[in-house]
Write an enzyme that holds these catalytic residues in place. Sequence first.
Site, mmCIF file in Angstrom:
data_model
loop_
_atom_site.group_PDB
_atom_site.id
_atom_site.type_symbol
_atom_site.label_atom_id
_atom_site.label_comp_id
_atom_site.label_asym_id
_atom_site.label_seq_id
_atom_site.Cartn_x
_atom_site.Cartn_y
_atom_site.Cartn_z
ATOM 1 N N ARG A 133 -23.554 -14.262 1.933
ATOM 2 C CA ARG A 133 -24.025 -13.650 0.671
ATOM 3 C C ARG A 133 -24.008 -12.121 0.691
ATOM 4 N NH1 ARG A 133 -28.010 -17.809 1.112
ATOM 5 N NH2 ARG A 133 -27.457 -19.564 -0.214
ATOM 6 N N LYS A 155 -14.102 -1.797 -5.569
ATOM 7 C CA LYS A 155 -13.295 -2.947 -6.000
ATOM 8 C C LYS A 155 -12.746 -3.623 -4.756
ATOM 9 C CE LYS A 155 -11.628 -1.814 -10.640
ATOM 10 N NZ LYS A 155 -10.435 -1.486 -11.469
ATOM 11 N N GLU A 197 -1.114 8.609 -6.892
ATOM 12 C CA GLU A 197 -2.497 8.433 -7.377
ATOM 13 C C GLU A 197 -3.220 9.785 -7.445
ATOM 14 O OE1 GLU A 197 -3.551 5.624 -8.605
ATOM 15 O OE2 GLU A 197 -2.259 4.097 -7.698
ATOM 16 N N LYS A 239 -12.726 10.368 -8.527
ATOM 17 C CA LYS A 239 -12.957 8.919 -8.559
ATOM 18 C C LYS A 239 -14.461 8.618 -8.510
ATOM 19 C CE LYS A 239 -11.661 4.384 -7.443
ATOM 20 N NZ LYS A 239 -10.743 3.418 -6.900
ATOM 21 N N GLU A 249 -16.354 -1.128 -14.613
ATOM 22 C CA GLU A 249 -15.267 -1.000 -15.585
ATOM 23 C C GLU A 249 -15.605 -1.624 -16.933
ATOM 24 O OE1 GLU A 249 -11.321 -1.054 -13.812
ATOM 25 O OE2 GLU A 249 -10.480 -1.703 -15.721
ATOM 26 N N ARG A 253 -14.191 3.649 -16.749
ATOM 27 C CA ARG A 253 -13.456 3.496 -15.488
ATOM 28 C C ARG A 253 -11.995 3.116 -15.737
ATOM 29 N NH1 ARG A 253 -15.341 0.813 -9.717
ATOM 30 N NH2 ARG A 253 -13.294 0.964 -8.730
ATOM 31 N N ASN A 257 -6.733 3.599 -14.661
ATOM 32 C CA ASN A 257 -5.522 2.773 -14.758
ATOM 33 C C ASN A 257 -4.390 3.488 -15.491
ATOM 34 O OD1 ASN A 257 -6.794 0.598 -13.463
ATOM 35 N ND2 ASN A 257 -7.737 -0.051 -15.382
ATOM 36 N N HIS A 260 -0.796 2.522 -15.071
ATOM 37 C CA HIS A 260 -0.786 1.263 -14.326
ATOM 38 C C HIS A 260 -0.326 0.074 -15.165
ATOM 39 C CE1 HIS A 260 -2.732 3.671 -11.347
ATOM 40 N NE2 HIS A 260 -2.957 2.655 -10.535
ATOM 41 N N HIS A 264 2.325 -1.947 -13.373
ATOM 42 C CA HIS A 264 2.154 -3.355 -12.987
ATOM 43 C C HIS A 264 3.287 -4.212 -13.539
ATOM 44 C CE1 HIS A 264 -2.435 -2.809 -12.250
ATOM 45 N NE2 HIS A 264 -1.732 -2.602 -11.157
ATOM 46 N N HIS A 277 3.504 0.153 -4.791
ATOM 47 C CA HIS A 277 2.639 0.268 -5.971
ATOM 48 C C HIS A 277 2.650 1.708 -6.518
ATOM 49 C CE1 HIS A 277 -0.817 -0.271 -8.564
ATOM 50 N NE2 HIS A 277 -1.446 0.699 -7.928
HETATM 51 P P1 NAD Z 1 -1.148 -1.029 2.835
HETATM 52 O O1 NAD Z 1 -2.544 -1.298 3.160
HETATM 53 O O2 NAD Z 1 -0.218 -2.181 2.758
HETATM 54 O O3 NAD Z 1 -0.579 0.039 3.874
HETATM 55 C C1 NAD Z 1 0.763 0.450 3.746
HETATM 56 C C2 NAD Z 1 1.513 0.335 5.068
HETATM 57 O O4 NAD Z 1 1.151 1.418 5.919
HETATM 58 C C3 NAD Z 1 1.212 -0.925 5.840
HETATM 59 O O5 NAD Z 1 2.383 -1.358 6.487
HETATM 60 C C4 NAD Z 1 0.201 -0.449 6.880
HETATM 61 O O6 NAD Z 1 0.160 -1.253 8.033
HETATM 62 C C5 NAD Z 1 0.714 0.924 7.178
HETATM 63 N N1 NAD Z 1 -0.238 1.901 7.668
HETATM 64 C C6 NAD Z 1 -1.513 2.065 7.266
HETATM 65 N N2 NAD Z 1 -2.032 3.166 7.806
HETATM 66 C C7 NAD Z 1 -1.066 3.705 8.582
HETATM 67 C C8 NAD Z 1 -1.010 4.859 9.378
HETATM 68 N N3 NAD Z 1 -2.008 5.730 9.456
HETATM 69 N N4 NAD Z 1 0.133 5.105 10.052
HETATM 70 C C9 NAD Z 1 1.198 4.254 9.950
HETATM 71 N N5 NAD Z 1 1.210 3.164 9.178
HETATM 72 C C10 NAD Z 1 0.072 2.893 8.497
HETATM 73 O O7 NAD Z 1 -0.989 -0.271 1.438
HETATM 74 P P2 NAD Z 1 -1.920 0.765 0.651
HETATM 75 O O8 NAD Z 1 -0.985 1.506 -0.213
HETATM 76 O O9 NAD Z 1 -2.824 1.507 1.547
HETATM 77 O O10 NAD Z 1 -2.829 -0.168 -0.247
HETATM 78 C C11 NAD Z 1 -2.272 -1.017 -1.218
HETATM 79 C C12 NAD Z 1 -3.328 -2.020 -1.595
HETATM 80 O O11 NAD Z 1 -4.449 -1.349 -2.134
HETATM 81 C C13 NAD Z 1 -2.878 -3.033 -2.648
HETATM 82 O O12 NAD Z 1 -3.250 -4.315 -2.257
HETATM 83 C C14 NAD Z 1 -3.638 -2.605 -3.902
HETATM 84 O O13 NAD Z 1 -3.902 -3.694 -4.752
HETATM 85 C C15 NAD Z 1 -4.891 -2.037 -3.291
HETATM 86 N N6 NAD Z 1 -5.605 -1.071 -4.144
HETATM 87 C C16 NAD Z 1 -6.930 -1.251 -4.309
HETATM 88 C C17 NAD Z 1 -7.659 -0.368 -5.081
HETATM 89 C C18 NAD Z 1 -9.129 -0.540 -5.200
HETATM 90 O O14 NAD Z 1 -9.755 0.175 -5.997
HETATM 91 N N7 NAD Z 1 -9.729 -1.414 -4.422
HETATM 92 C C19 NAD Z 1 -7.033 0.747 -5.669
HETATM 93 C C20 NAD Z 1 -5.659 0.897 -5.464
HETATM 94 C C21 NAD Z 1 -4.956 -0.008 -4.696
HETATM 95 N N1 GLY Z 2 -7.953 1.888 -8.853
HETATM 96 C C1 GLY Z 2 -8.644 1.693 -10.079
HETATM 97 C C2 GLY Z 2 -10.121 1.538 -9.907
HETATM 98 O O1 GLY Z 2 -10.628 1.637 -8.822
HETATM 99 O O2 GLY Z 2 -10.808 1.306 -10.864
#
Ligand code: NAD
Ligand code: GLY
Length: 374
Positions: A133, A155, A197, A239, A249, A253, A257, A260, A264, A277
């Site tokens: 939980r 998120k 971003e 942010k 949101e 918030r 996007n 986006h 998307h 992305h």
């Molecule tokens: P990711 O986590 O896939 O990392 C990208 C790549 O870089 C991976 O291969 C990873 O292993 C590698 N990597 C990470 N750190 C490294 C480092 N320091 N040195 C070398 N390689 C490294 O991708 P991302 O772009 O970090 O995140 C994308 C994800 O984030 C998606 O799933 C997306 O939906 C999510 N996201 C979430 C939010 C939110 O508000 N929660 C916002 C934007 C995106």
């Molecule tokens: N990345 C969009 C949000 O966190 O709301």
Amino acid sequence: MSNTTNTTTSGNQTLTVSLGERSYPIFVGDVGFSDPAKLANGIAPFIKGNQVAVITNETIAPLYLQQILAALGNRQVDVFQMQDGERYKSLDTYTQVMDFLLEKKHNRSTCLIALGGGVVGDLCGFVAATFQRGVDFIQVPTTLLSQVDSSVGGKTAVNHPAGKNMIGAFYQPLAVFADISVLTTLPDREYAAGLAEVVKYGIIYDADFFTWMEDNAQALAQRDEAALTHIITRSCEVKAAVVSEDEREGGRRAILNYGHTFGHAIEKLLGYGRLLHGEAVSIGMVMAARLSVEFSGLPLEDCQRIEKLLQQLNLPVTLEGLALKSEDMIEAMGMDKKVVDGELRFVVADQMGTVRVAADVSIVALEKTLAEFC
Ligand code: NAD
Ligand code: GLY
């Protein structure tokens, strides 16, 4: 603005995400990856019990796991290494982590540490939100995207075959530790995707920050340390301010996007993984700027500035070579989860630094915009 930033003598920054009793700090700069004692001192106040589980992946572990382990001392520390890739942000991996925590007898006072990019952070956050939980978790983001976006704001999610982030929760971490030294090992495309971003924050919230990026585009493309500290701090400030205003949101918030809805649709049509992305969002932000010129009076010159800055940061700004059709984009956007009560909502810019969510964008304006790209 409801959050604060303090600069320490070492040039490090500490910000606060203001959410009442769920408020938390974001530490930016040299948070101790080169000094276990410093990292240990930073993390220790947030770990209440004697158990810690580090969730990371097979790429990041060989690079940075030792630094975290060295800072965790004599507690019970268990490490779950997931496979690398968006496809592992899944219910399957979620279940594996749950099984692992139960097998290692973690209890309600455990603390999870997400060491990785947005994939690890989103998955670990969702596990933390639901394990017994809800247990404590700390974000240690290692990509630029995760440092400026996904680790902040609460998120958390995993994907479902029906769509990205379809299963999740709003669940805030106890703290975020964003060490800029880890960005040196990030592949170029991943780095640029994170910059998309950052540019977004200038467009949606801070015209001066956008101008600063234009003036410092070269330093940014070269990963200059001072420039990185500045953009990560300012991005997190923006942010944090938006999230502090509208955590779940309900309205405001949604400005995060910007670009986006288009992005998307591009990702969905190309198949996830063809573009990163941030790359899809980069093209989507130019589309949103063109739409804004038509719809909300954004000066054409500002639209051109957006396109130019993204290009200088090595990001794509067109659909060249991607063979996407306008009608497919519109259909793909109709399926977007940001559709509320059948209305397609777009974040449009009135001027640089000021955006709003519009529910009355006509299909004609949309087709006109897409005709310039498809
Ligand atoms: P990711 O986590 O896939 O990392 C990208 C790549 O870089 C991976 O291969 C990873 O292993 C590698 N990597 C990470 N750190 C490294 C480092 N320091 N040195 C070398 N390689 C490294 O991708 P991302 O772009 O970090 O995140 C994308 C994800 O984030 C998606 O799933 C997306 O939906 C999510 N996201 C979430 C939010 C939110 O508000 N929660 C916002 C934007 C995106
Ligand atoms: N990345 C969009 C949000 O966190 O709301």
